[in-house]
Design a protein around this motif. Sequence first.
Motif, PDB file in Angstrom:
ATOM      1  N   ALA A 237      -9.711   1.813   8.620  1.00 15.62           N
ATOM      2  CA  ALA A 237      -8.596   2.693   9.771  1.00 15.62           C
ATOM      3  C   ALA A 237      -8.763   3.237  11.015  1.00 15.62           C
ATOM      4  O   ALA A 237      -8.031   3.049  11.668  1.00 15.62           O
ATOM      5  CB  ALA A 237      -8.650   3.848   8.839  1.00 15.62           C
ATOM      6  N   GLU A 265      -1.464   1.309   4.546  1.00 19.74           N
ATOM      7  CA  GLU A 265      -1.511   2.472   5.074  1.00 19.74           C
ATOM      8  C   GLU A 265      -3.023   2.923   5.191  1.00 19.74           C
ATOM      9  O   GLU A 265      -3.436   3.119   6.031  1.00 19.74           O
ATOM     10  CB  GLU A 265      -0.833   3.610   4.750  1.00 19.74           C
ATOM     11  CG  GLU A 265      -0.919   4.757   5.291  1.00 19.74           C
ATOM     12  CD  GLU A 265      -0.021   6.213   3.961  1.00 19.74           C
ATOM     13  OE1 GLU A 265      -0.493   7.473   4.468  1.00 19.74           O
ATOM     14  OE2 GLU A 265       0.670   5.263   3.815  1.00 19.74           O
ATOM     15  N   GLY A 268      -5.056   0.851   7.413  1.00 16.74           N
ATOM     16  CA  GLY A 268      -5.213   1.476   9.319  1.00 16.74           C
ATOM     17  C   GLY A 268      -3.873   0.854   9.934  1.00 16.74           C
ATOM     18  O   GLY A 268      -4.252  -0.263  11.461  1.00 16.74           O
TER      19      GLY A 268
END
Length: 305
Positions: A237, A265, A268
């Motif tokens: 991320a 998510e 990232g």
Amino acid sequence: MLMPEALRTAEDRFADLPDFPWQPRYRDNLVGYEGLRMARIDEGPEDADQVFLCLHGQPAWSFLYRHMIPVFLDTGARVVAPDLFGFGRSDKPVDDATYTFNFHRQSLIALIEALDLRRITLVVQDWGGILGLTIPPDMADRFDRLLVMDTVLGLGGGSTEGFDAWRRMHGEQLDYDMAALFKDYVPGMSDAVAAAYAAPFPDARYRAGARRFPFLVMTEPQMEGVEVSKRAARWWASEFQGDSFMAVGEQDKLIPPWLMMRMHEILGLTRPPLRLPNAGHFVQETHGAEVARAALAAWAENPEG
């Protein structure tokens, strides 16, 4: 260290594999695994500008990547698709307890170092991702890109109903019909392809790795691999500088689409995923060439990183 007792599937089990013309290469001297033989498909120039490292999951083997390998090779790249210990043509320790998260993870690190792989595009699905996604933070200079399909990082946060049923089945049926399982998960699969997936496992003695994997998935916070997976999530991320592409099988019952969007998510990722309405868990089997071409096109047209 003393290597465990292991079985080796007879080569004639792999005769006449459909759409899989490549011959395996072997290493039996990986650091920490001396005496255990690991098989891999290794095609394309050794000095290629890009290496596609394709990691399979359970209970598959490198055969799963047969539709993606030609697409990657057509770019002039090298493709390395190992069989994890316990799978494919690799040796199969007979004791279930041999198979741990660290046993598998370290074997992949040892292979990457032994082959001195660099400029890697990491291609992962299922356990290929549970293991493979944790490796780049420890050797970041070797990895350029990520292609991720139907997998998770084992962060210890529970499981899904579909995975619970998968784990339960592996605890209750020690010698299930492997070919039938693949045909169930991939409707319309031919008998020849299903037999190829089952080829590494003549009987239950060869299946310790396949039996063990569902119980190693890190669904509880105290399990081995959770901390390294959390560290990997932070790295992807915030520190990964390369390009990424995600494909999602919308019919996957083991790792449903909502969980893959959560992975999008966590990792990232910014590029929208390729969502495949008719694909299940084994994305490479049904949509492998499509996914490979889509990833290459996305990286060429609008590179990130």
